[in-house]
Design a protein around this motif. Sequence first.
Motif, PDB file in Angstrom:
ATOM      1  N   GLY A 266      13.505   8.230 -36.467  1.00 33.16           N
ATOM      2  CA  GLY A 266      12.655   8.917 -37.425  1.00 33.16           C
ATOM      3  C   GLY A 266      11.946  10.100 -36.807  1.00 33.16           C
ATOM      4  O   GLY A 266      11.883  11.185 -37.395  1.00 33.16           O
ATOM      5  N   LEU A 267      11.403   9.916 -35.617  1.00 34.29           N
ATOM      6  CA  LEU A 267      10.700  11.006 -34.942  1.00 34.29           C
ATOM      7  C   LEU A 267      11.654  12.074 -34.445  1.00 34.29           C
ATOM      8  O   LEU A 267      11.327  13.273 -34.447  1.00 34.29           O
ATOM      9  N   ALA A 268      12.830  11.666 -34.008  1.00 40.32           N
ATOM     10  CA  ALA A 268      13.779  12.621 -33.447  1.00 40.32           C
ATOM     11  C   ALA A 268      14.513  13.431 -34.509  1.00 40.32           C
ATOM     12  O   ALA A 268      14.774  14.624 -34.318  1.00 40.32           O
ATOM     13  N   PHE A 269      14.840  12.792 -35.644  1.00 37.41           N
ATOM     14  CA  PHE A 269      15.691  13.464 -36.620  1.00 37.41           C
ATOM     15  C   PHE A 269      15.106  13.568 -38.019  1.00 37.41           C
ATOM     16  O   PHE A 269      15.352  14.535 -38.721  1.00 37.41           O
ATOM     17  N   GLY A 270      14.376  12.550 -38.475  1.00 36.51           N
ATOM     18  CA  GLY A 270      13.810  12.630 -39.809  1.00 36.51           C
ATOM     19  C   GLY A 270      13.644  11.272 -40.463  1.00 36.51           C
ATOM     20  O   GLY A 270      14.097  10.248 -39.939  1.00 36.51           O
ATOM     21  N   THR A 271      13.009  11.263 -41.609  1.00 35.86           N
ATOM     22  CA  THR A 271      12.686  10.026 -42.317  1.00 35.86           C
ATOM     23  C   THR A 271      13.928   9.221 -42.695  1.00 35.86           C
ATOM     24  O   THR A 271      13.973   8.000 -42.510  1.00 35.86           O
ATOM     25  N   THR A 272      14.937   9.904 -43.230  1.00 29.95           N
ATOM     26  CA  THR A 272      16.152   9.207 -43.654  1.00 29.95           C
ATOM     27  C   THR A 272      16.821   8.507 -42.486  1.00 29.95           C
ATOM     28  O   THR A 272      17.220   7.336 -42.583  1.00 29.95           O
ATOM     29  N   GLU A 273      16.938   9.220 -41.364  1.00 30.31           N
ATOM     30  CA  GLU A 273      17.561   8.636 -40.185  1.00 30.31           C
ATOM     31  C   GLU A 273      16.759   7.441 -39.671  1.00 30.31           C
ATOM     32  O   GLU A 273      17.329   6.446 -39.213  1.00 30.31           O
ATOM     33  N   GLY A 274      15.434   7.531 -39.761  1.00 32.13           N
ATOM     34  CA  GLY A 274      14.585   6.418 -39.349  1.00 32.13           C
ATOM     35  C   GLY A 274      14.796   5.193 -40.215  1.00 32.13           C
ATOM     36  O   GLY A 274      14.883   4.062 -39.718  1.00 32.13           O
TER      37      GLY A 274
END
Length: 212
Positions: free
Chosen positions: A75-83
Amino acid sequence: MTHVLIALAAVGGYLFGSIPFGLVLTRMAGLGDIRAIGSGNIGATNVLRTGRKDLAALTLILDAGKAGIAAAVFGLAFGTTEGLVAGGFAFAGHCFPVWLGFKGGKGVATFVGTMLVVFWPVGLTVIGTWLIMAAIFRISSLAALAAALAAPFAAFAWGRPDVAVMAGILTALIYWLHRANIQRLLKGEEPRIGGKKGKADAATDNPDTPET
């Protein structure tokens, strides 16, 4: 690129969630294969049957934390969806670990860890619901099922339909994995917290709490 990141989050989350901490810790402690005792589950409840409360507590923390860590990292590295994807697949990895022939835990602790990280108000709702239900009915599996069911509704109420969808999918899996508990609940045979085992539990050595 988005699809690649989502796929990476799914694979990474699943592999991290598949780490069977209960099995690893008990083997490191010289207690053998946790799958050979009790219910054969790798979760903290079955680890407790070894008599090592410290290992059971550590298993609970690690099982809850691994999904949360996966969700936080992606989530921190790529975004909410990925998290969300990483957290959801970490949950799946715990319940169906590739290393153990897809036979893992029932996901309660991992579900809590996931919810706390992806959207903490829902995580607190899950914990609060479990505590209230457990205090009223003294049946841990019933409390866990009610807590899981509260998650998607809480997410919708907080205006997070993305979290609600993921929570709904994970809740459905929790209900499927607890189908034996549900059958005993319907028959009035599910034991209470701190109570004596019923006939069904004496025969199968099921715990009086849902496996994690």
